[in-house]
Design an enzyme around this catalytic site. Structure first.
Site, PDB file in Angstrom:
ATOM      1  N   TRP A  10      13.217 -12.727  -6.745  1.00  0.00           N
ATOM      2  CA  TRP A  10      13.931 -11.604  -6.129  1.00  0.00           C
ATOM      3  C   TRP A  10      13.153 -10.939  -5.000  1.00  0.00           C
ATOM      4  CZ3 TRP A  10      16.499  -8.520 -10.764  1.00  0.00           C
ATOM      5  CH2 TRP A  10      17.618  -9.240 -11.215  1.00  0.00           C
ATOM      6  N   LYS A  11      11.881 -11.302  -4.852  1.00  0.00           N
ATOM      7  CA  LYS A  11      11.053 -10.659  -3.814  1.00  0.00           C
ATOM      8  C   LYS A  11      11.158  -9.140  -3.969  1.00  0.00           C
ATOM      9  CE  LYS A  11      11.688 -14.816  -1.190  1.00  0.00           C
ATOM     10  NZ  LYS A  11      11.677 -15.503   0.094  1.00  0.00           N
ATOM     11  N   GLY A 173      14.249 -18.484   3.696  1.00  0.00           N
ATOM     12  CA  GLY A 173      14.989 -17.359   4.262  1.00  0.00           C
ATOM     13  C   GLY A 173      15.588 -17.643   5.631  1.00  0.00           C
ATOM     14  N   GLY A 234      15.408 -17.816  -3.526  1.00  0.00           N
ATOM     15  CA  GLY A 234      15.204 -16.441  -3.078  1.00  0.00           C
ATOM     16  C   GLY A 234      16.529 -15.727  -2.897  1.00  0.00           C
ATOM     17  N   GLY A 235      16.990 -15.641  -1.657  1.00  0.00           N
ATOM     18  CA  GLY A 235      18.180 -14.857  -1.315  1.00  0.00           C
ATOM     19  C   GLY A 235      19.387 -15.114  -2.204  1.00  0.00           C
TER      20      GLY A 235
HETATM   21  P1  PGA Z   1      15.019 -18.409   0.063  1.00  0.00           P
HETATM   22  O1  PGA Z   1      13.552 -18.106  -0.548  1.00  0.00           O
HETATM   23  O2  PGA Z   1      15.799 -19.105  -1.021  1.00  0.00           O
HETATM   24  O3  PGA Z   1      15.579 -17.056   0.410  1.00  0.00           O
HETATM   25  O4  PGA Z   1      14.813 -19.273   1.249  1.00  0.00           O
HETATM   26  C1  PGA Z   1      12.902 -19.015  -1.386  1.00  0.00           C
HETATM   27  C2  PGA Z   1      11.541 -18.493  -1.767  1.00  0.00           C
HETATM   28  O5  PGA Z   1      10.868 -17.881  -0.928  1.00  0.00           O
HETATM   29  O6  PGA Z   1      11.080 -18.670  -2.925  1.00  0.00           O
END
Ligand code: PGA
Length: 254
Positions: A10-11, A173, A234-235
């Site tokens: 989730w960052k 991202g 991530g996203g």
């Molecule tokens: P992303 O990020 O799916 O948004 O590209 C992946 C990650 O950084 O683990």
């Protein structure tokens, strides 16, 4: 057979109430899925609420980073025993954002991985090349360096409990996913390094996840590559419907 892992990173997203709302929506949907392990890695501050919300579901909770000492005067840091006591089972180590923004090196990746293992956590160690390194034909050299510095110094008993995430930095991202073939090539290269260092059994057992713009519409073709043992997302892990579509990749649309 390596059981796939689908992990959401989730960052720096979601408050406590937003975390609880996510789990309320996704928990009943993943209840019957057996084909993959499912992990969510929220920010530290929401680990406790995520653990509570994921109780009696199949979802395990991970952290996004860990410090290598157990305790002490290290303002702002969180240790592996603290994460384990809070109910974390997994931890991401060496994410490219931590390498780029917070000075992560191969040595600190190694130290964090050892600390995580000592506390009984399952580390997901991230490796991957930047765009200029790929364009300079250095992808394999970069992966070899990251493997040699961050992972090869582990003992075989330690290594067997580690998963790796291959995350080409240019795909994170950006919406530019690596093609399934490009990802598989990097995974094969990493698996060869594992075979050289830790032997055939470790190479066959190690789960290598792919990360970088994984979405509901590309997960199925990515997972069709036998080299890919899951995804670090991530996203697309922030929205319960899209994360569920990724977790449920065997029946997701392509
Ligand atoms: P992303 O990020 O799916 O948004 O590209 C992946 C990650 O950084 O683990």
């Amino acid at each position: 057979m390596r059981k796939p892992v689908i992990a959401g990173n989730w960052k720096m997203h979601k408050t406590g109430p937003e975390t609880a709302a996510f789990f309320a929506q996704i928990a009943p949907r993943v209840a019957g899925l057996e084909h993959a392990e499912v992990v969510i890695c929220p920010p530290f501050v929401n680990v406790a609420i995520a653990v509570e919300s994921a109780k009696s579901t199949r979802i395990e909770i991970g952290a996004q980073d860990v410090f290598w000492l157990k305790e002490g005067a290290y303002t702002g840091e969180v240790s592996a025993p603290m994460l384990a006591a809070a109910g974390c089972r997994w931890v991401i180590v060496g994410h490219s954002e931590r390498r780029r923004c917070f000075g992560e090196t191969e040595e600190t990746v190694f130290k964090r991985t050892v600390a995580a293992l000592d506390a009984g956590l399952k580390p997901i160690v991230c490796v991957g090349e930047r765009l200029e390194q790929r364009e300079a034909g250095r992808t394999e050299a970069v992966l070899a360096e990251q493997f040699a510095g961050g992972l090869a110094p582990l003992s075989p008993e330690q290594f067997i409990r580690v998963s790796i995430a291959y995350e080409p930095v240019w795909a994170i991202g950006t919406g530019k996913t690596a093609t399934p073939e490009t990802a598989a090539e990097a995974h094969r290269f990493l698996r060869e390094r594992i075979r050289d260092k830790f032997g055939a059994h470790a190479a066959d057992a190690c789960r290598i996840l792919y990360g970088g713009s994984v979405k509901p519409d590309n997960i199925k073709t990515l997972m069709a590559q036998p080299e890919l043992d899951g995804a670090l997302v991530g996203g697309a892990s922030l929205d319960p419907a899209s994360f569920f579509a990724i977790v449920n990749y065997p029946v997701s649309a392509t």
